[in-house]
Design an enzyme around this catalytic site. Structure first.
Site, PDB file in Angstrom:
ATOM      1  N   ASN A 284       0.922  -1.158  -0.010  1.00 45.93           N
ATOM      2  CA  ASN A 284       0.074  -0.052  -0.355  1.00 45.93           C
ATOM      3  C   ASN A 284       1.249   1.354   0.163  1.00 45.93           C
ATOM      4  O   ASN A 284       1.445   1.426   0.673  1.00 45.93           O
ATOM      5  CB  ASN A 284      -1.094   0.317   0.860  1.00 45.93           C
ATOM      6  CG  ASN A 284      -1.231   1.034   1.224  1.00 45.93           C
ATOM      7  OD1 ASN A 284      -1.836   2.381   0.309  1.00 45.93           O
ATOM      8  ND2 ASN A 284      -2.621   0.935   2.462  1.00 45.93           N
TER       9      ASN A 284
ATOM     10  N   ARG B 122      -2.667  -2.127  -3.701  1.00 45.36           N
ATOM     11  CA  ARG B 122      -3.917  -1.485  -2.872  1.00 45.36           C
ATOM     12  C   ARG B 122      -3.999   0.109  -4.530  1.00 45.36           C
ATOM     13  O   ARG B 122      -2.683   0.571  -4.387  1.00 45.36           O
ATOM     14  CB  ARG B 122      -3.909  -0.929  -1.496  1.00 45.36           C
ATOM     15  CG  ARG B 122      -5.055  -0.368  -1.532  1.00 45.36           C
ATOM     16  CD  ARG B 122      -5.410   0.916  -1.041  1.00 45.36           C
ATOM     17  NE  ARG B 122      -6.404   1.244  -0.429  1.00 45.36           N
ATOM     18  CZ  ARG B 122      -6.074   1.941   0.646  1.00 45.36           C
ATOM     19  NH1 ARG B 122      -5.039   2.983   1.423  1.00 45.36           N
ATOM     20  NH2 ARG B 122      -7.546   2.819   1.313  1.00 45.36           N
TER      21      ARG B 122
ATOM     22  N   HIS C 145     -13.506   2.441  -0.345  1.00 47.12           N
ATOM     23  CA  HIS C 145     -12.863   1.549   0.509  1.00 47.12           C
ATOM     24  C   HIS C 145     -13.722   0.406   0.268  1.00 47.12           C
ATOM     25  O   HIS C 145     -14.030  -0.872   1.226  1.00 47.12           O
ATOM     26  CB  HIS C 145     -14.093   2.266   1.685  1.00 47.12           C
ATOM     27  CG  HIS C 145     -13.002   3.433   2.711  1.00 47.12           C
ATOM     28  ND1 HIS C 145     -14.049   4.356   3.323  1.00 47.12           N
ATOM     29  CD2 HIS C 145     -12.335   3.122   2.642  1.00 47.12           C
ATOM     30  CE1 HIS C 145     -13.372   4.587   4.167  1.00 47.12           C
ATOM     31  NE2 HIS C 145     -11.587   4.256   3.858  1.00 47.12           N
TER      32      HIS C 145
ATOM     33  N   LEU D 296     -15.904   3.197   9.992  1.00 45.66           N
ATOM     34  CA  LEU D 296     -15.745   4.039  10.313  1.00 45.66           C
ATOM     35  C   LEU D 296     -13.564   3.770  10.793  1.00 45.66           C
ATOM     36  O   LEU D 296     -13.886   3.611  11.993  1.00 45.66           O
ATOM     37  CB  LEU D 296     -16.816   4.511  11.407  1.00 45.66           C
ATOM     38  CG  LEU D 296     -17.931   4.133  11.430  1.00 45.66           C
ATOM     39  CD1 LEU D 296     -18.452   4.101  12.927  1.00 45.66           C
ATOM     40  CD2 LEU D 296     -18.280   5.069  10.430  1.00 45.66           C
ATOM     41  N   GLY D 297     -13.207   4.665  10.255  1.00 44.20           N
ATOM     42  CA  GLY D 297     -11.752   4.280  10.278  1.00 44.20           C
ATOM     43  C   GLY D 297     -11.306   6.207  10.641  1.00 44.20           C
ATOM     44  O   GLY D 297     -12.488   7.359  10.599  1.00 44.20           O
TER      45      GLY D 297
ATOM     46  N   ARG E 209     -12.500  15.038   7.273  1.00 42.94           N
ATOM     47  CA  ARG E 209     -13.119  15.162   6.782  1.00 42.94           C
ATOM     48  C   ARG E 209     -14.722  16.053   6.551  1.00 42.94           C
ATOM     49  O   ARG E 209     -15.556  14.839   7.747  1.00 42.94           O
ATOM     50  CB  ARG E 209     -12.880  14.591   4.855  1.00 42.94           C
ATOM     51  CG  ARG E 209     -11.754  13.612   4.482  1.00 42.94           C
ATOM     52  CD  ARG E 209     -11.937  13.265   2.767  1.00 42.94           C
ATOM     53  NE  ARG E 209     -10.810  12.393   3.195  1.00 42.94           N
ATOM     54  CZ  ARG E 209     -10.249  11.656   3.198  1.00 42.94           C
ATOM     55  NH1 ARG E 209     -11.428  10.224   3.358  1.00 42.94           N
ATOM     56  NH2 ARG E 209      -8.862  10.475   2.606  1.00 42.94           N
TER      57      ARG E 209
ATOM     58  N   MET F 163     -11.005  10.319  17.529  1.00 42.28           N
ATOM     59  CA  MET F 163     -12.168   9.859  18.315  1.00 42.28           C
ATOM     60  C   MET F 163     -11.905   9.554  19.889  1.00 42.28           C
ATOM     61  O   MET F 163     -12.967   9.295  20.389  1.00 42.28           O
ATOM     62  CB  MET F 163     -13.154   8.583  17.799  1.00 42.28           C
ATOM     63  CG  MET F 163     -14.586   8.165  17.881  1.00 42.28           C
ATOM     64  SD  MET F 163     -15.618   9.884  18.772  1.00 42.28           S
ATOM     65  CE  MET F 163     -15.930   9.389  16.609  1.00 42.28           C
TER      66      MET F 163
ATOM     67  N   VAL G   6     -12.719   3.585  14.968  1.00 47.28           N
ATOM     68  CA  VAL G   6     -14.150   3.501  15.352  1.00 47.28           C
ATOM     69  C   VAL G   6     -15.328   2.183  15.632  1.00 47.28           C
ATOM     70  O   VAL G   6     -15.682   2.370  16.398  1.00 47.28           O
ATOM     71  CB  VAL G   6     -14.440   4.862  14.358  1.00 47.28           C
ATOM     72  CG1 VAL G   6     -15.565   5.598  15.689  1.00 47.28           C
ATOM     73  CG2 VAL G   6     -13.508   6.425  14.182  1.00 47.28           C
TER      74      VAL G   6
ATOM     75  N   ASN H 164     -13.939   0.075  18.195  1.00 42.74           N
ATOM     76  CA  ASN H 164     -13.959   0.027  19.279  1.00 42.74           C
ATOM     77  C   ASN H 164     -15.010   1.639  20.014  1.00 42.74           C
ATOM     78  O   ASN H 164     -15.125   0.410  21.123  1.00 42.74           O
ATOM     79  CB  ASN H 164     -12.146   0.736  19.048  1.00 42.74           C
ATOM     80  CG  ASN H 164     -11.973  -0.462  18.837  1.00 42.74           C
ATOM     81  OD1 ASN H 164     -11.075  -1.626  19.523  1.00 42.74           O
ATOM     82  ND2 ASN H 164     -11.058   0.106  17.777  1.00 42.74           N
TER      83      ASN H 164
ATOM     84  N   GLU I 283      -8.187  -4.885   4.613  1.00 48.08           N
ATOM     85  CA  GLU I 283      -7.901  -5.233   2.910  1.00 48.08           C
ATOM     86  C   GLU I 283      -6.904  -5.416   2.756  1.00 48.08           C
ATOM     87  O   GLU I 283      -6.781  -6.172   1.889  1.00 48.08           O
ATOM     88  CB  GLU I 283      -7.722  -3.329   3.624  1.00 48.08           C
ATOM     89  CG  GLU I 283      -9.517  -3.074   3.786  1.00 48.08           C
ATOM     90  CD  GLU I 283      -8.889  -0.985   3.557  1.00 48.08           C
ATOM     91  OE1 GLU I 283      -8.801  -0.646   4.615  1.00 48.08           O
ATOM     92  OE2 GLU I 283      -9.612  -0.410   3.245  1.00 48.08           O
TER      93      GLU I 283
HETATM   94  P1  ADP Z   1      -7.197   4.253   9.207  1.00 46.32           P
HETATM   95  O1  ADP Z   1      -8.910   5.064   8.185  1.00 46.32           O
HETATM   96  O2  ADP Z   1      -5.976   5.073   8.669  1.00 46.32           O
HETATM   97  O3  ADP Z   1      -7.537   2.698   7.898  1.00 46.32           O
HETATM   98  P2  ADP Z   1      -8.266   3.580  11.504  1.00 46.32           P
HETATM   99  O4  ADP Z   1      -8.873   2.323  10.957  1.00 46.32           O
HETATM  100  O5  ADP Z   1      -7.037   2.811  11.777  1.00 46.32           O
HETATM  101  O6  ADP Z   1      -7.673   4.124  10.132  1.00 46.32           O
HETATM  102  O7  ADP Z   1      -9.230   3.970  12.394  1.00 46.32           O
HETATM  103  C1  ADP Z   1      -8.634   5.320  12.940  1.00 46.32           C
HETATM  104  C2  ADP Z   1      -8.776   6.023  14.100  1.00 46.32           C
HETATM  105  O8  ADP Z   1      -9.737   4.706  15.354  1.00 46.32           O
HETATM  106  C3  ADP Z   1      -8.765   7.173  14.845  1.00 46.32           C
HETATM  107  O9  ADP Z   1      -8.210   7.513  14.225  1.00 46.32           O
HETATM  108  C4  ADP Z   1      -9.126   6.778  15.839  1.00 46.32           C
HETATM  109  O10 ADP Z   1     -10.146   7.451  15.905  1.00 46.32           O
HETATM  110  C5  ADP Z   1     -10.236   5.680  16.288  1.00 46.32           C
HETATM  111  N1  ADP Z   1      -9.979   4.606  17.180  1.00 46.32           N
HETATM  112  C6  ADP Z   1      -9.630   3.452  17.167  1.00 46.32           C
HETATM  113  N2  ADP Z   1      -8.702   3.206  18.222  1.00 46.32           N
HETATM  114  C7  ADP Z   1     -10.101   3.862  19.289  1.00 46.32           C
HETATM  115  C8  ADP Z   1     -10.938   2.977  20.213  1.00 46.32           C
HETATM  116  N3  ADP Z   1     -10.373   2.119  21.198  1.00 46.32           N
HETATM  117  N4  ADP Z   1     -11.996   3.851  20.431  1.00 46.32           N
HETATM  118  C9  ADP Z   1     -12.157   5.052  19.609  1.00 46.32           C
HETATM  119  N5  ADP Z   1     -11.897   5.352  18.401  1.00 46.32           N
HETATM  120  C10 ADP Z   1     -10.816   4.078  18.210  1.00 46.32           C
END
Ligand code: ADP
Length: 372
Positions: A25, A73, A162, A191-192, A223, A265, A313, A316, A359
């Protein structure tokens, strides 16, 4: 575009064992990699502060052996790629032509391809596109209601992103329910840092929240997601902001960060718990947008078997899942517990699920499947 005749995603996700696939990636300043043998992840890492992809790839190749295939990717495959593609000069040319649609992502993806082909001659290289899964979206859900001739001339259409994650997670959801993906309708919520929703109908993408670019749809870390397009004209004409500055603001200084200063988050949740008003508003705007899309996709699908949360997000943040689905009991939607797997009460009309995305694993699987 309405690819009803095209194979569903799982047709190119058949499990193939014992092919060693290096997944790359390549971003503008980092290269994320993982080595798979079938389903097993053997090694992986992140090379940061990359100034040239040759040095980064040489470093990675020093850590892996016996690579049989490379899975890249690729962010934007336009309307052309509805499945993974074996990379040749013609595929490289096609992805190069798409650079205006993905100016930040396609160039580093292509740089990685170029270097990998040079350093690993004779090893098959496969492009797996973020947009491919969404090529089954019918015109009714992919067409913007703007001047049709202008849209056609400039390729202005909902591409969606995605896709690798939505494909993987919707298939895993069907497995979790013990059902054939062809008979399951799922709303997937990735939700990342970036975030998107997808209505998956019988295993195929039917609607998704990201559009021409990854800026549309849900509220994200930095965003804005959906806004009135007139905000752009207003900021340009009345506030005197150059277009580049507006683009930067909407991509990097909006979303959670724009609303409360934090894009993570975890921080937003902590501050909200301590009574911080801007963090609470950011949380409310973020979760209300998810609920809007769940409602919209529920209506589009007619019957929903599952709603699945994934990525940082989604996997978790229990509070986010609960708030986003609150008040939907009449639709058969409710959350009973925190954790992974099915988190709705037994026997609920709609299963609410938490399914970790992967992914890279999906790229490896699709790469091996294409070569088989
Ligand atoms: P990407 O989109 O870069 O692949 P991820 O899927 O790893 O990112 O998501 C990253 C986001 O997830 C972080 O910015 C954070 O906001 C959120 N996150 C990670 N762990 C937790 C948690 N334990 N509780 C709440 N939010 C979390």
């Amino acid at each position: 575009m309405a690819g009803e005749s095209r194979p569903p995603a799982w047709a190119w996700s058949v499990k193939v064992n014992h092919v060693r696939v290096l997944v790359l990636n390549c971003g503008s300043s980092s290269v994320k990699w993982r080595l798979f043998d079938g389903e097993a992840a053997l090694a992986g890492g992140l090379v940061e502060r990359v100034t040239d992809h040759t040095t980064a790839l040489r470093q990675i190749l020093g850590e892996v052996t016996d690579v049989q295939a490379v899975g890249h990717r690729m962010v934007h495959g336009g309307l052309r790629f509805s499945a993974p593609a074996l990379i040749d000069d013609e595929v490289v040319a096609a992805v190069t032509e798409l650079i205006p649609l993905a100016p930040l992502h396609n160039p580093p993806n292509l740089a990685g391809v170029k270097v990998a082909r040079e350093l690993m001659p004779g090893i098959p290289q496969v492009a797996v596109f973020d947009t491919a899964f969404h090529r089954t979206i019918p015109p009714v859900n992919a067409t913007y209601a703007i001047d049709a001739a202008t849209a056609a001339e400039h390729g202005i259409v909902r591409y969606g992103f995605h896709g690798t994650s939505h494909a993987y997670v919707s298939r895993k959801t069907a497995a979790l329910l013990g059902k054939d993906p062809a008979h399951v309708n799922v709303i997937t919520l990735h939700l990342g840092n970036g975030a998107s929703a997808c209505a998956v109908k019988g295993g195929r993408s039917f609607a998704t929240s990201m559009g021409l670019s990854p800026l549309e749809g849900l509220v994200m870390g930095t965003r804005s997601g959906d806004i009135d397009p007139a905000i752009v004209f207003h900021l340009h004409r009345v506030a005197g902001m150059p277009l580049d500055a507006i683009e930067t603001m909407l991509n990097r200084q909006s979303g959670l960060r724009g609303l409360c200063g934090d894009n993570d988050m975890r921080e937003v949740l902590k501050r909200r718990e301590f009574g911080d008003a801007s963090a609470a508003l950011a949380f409310d705007v973020y979760t209300a947008r998810i609920k809007q899309y769940v409602g919209a996709y529920y209506a589009l699908l007619g019957r929903v078997d599952a709603i699945t949360f994934t990525a940082g997000v989604g996997e978790n943040a229990h509070e986010v899942r609960v708030a986003a689905l609150s008040g939907l009991d009449r639709l058969g939607v409710s959350v009973e517990r925190d954790g992974k797997g099915v988190i709705s009460p037994p026997g609920a009309a709609v299963a609410v699920c938490v399914v970790p995305t992967d992914e890279e694993q999906e790229i490896a699987t699709q790469t091996a499947a294409l070569l088989a």
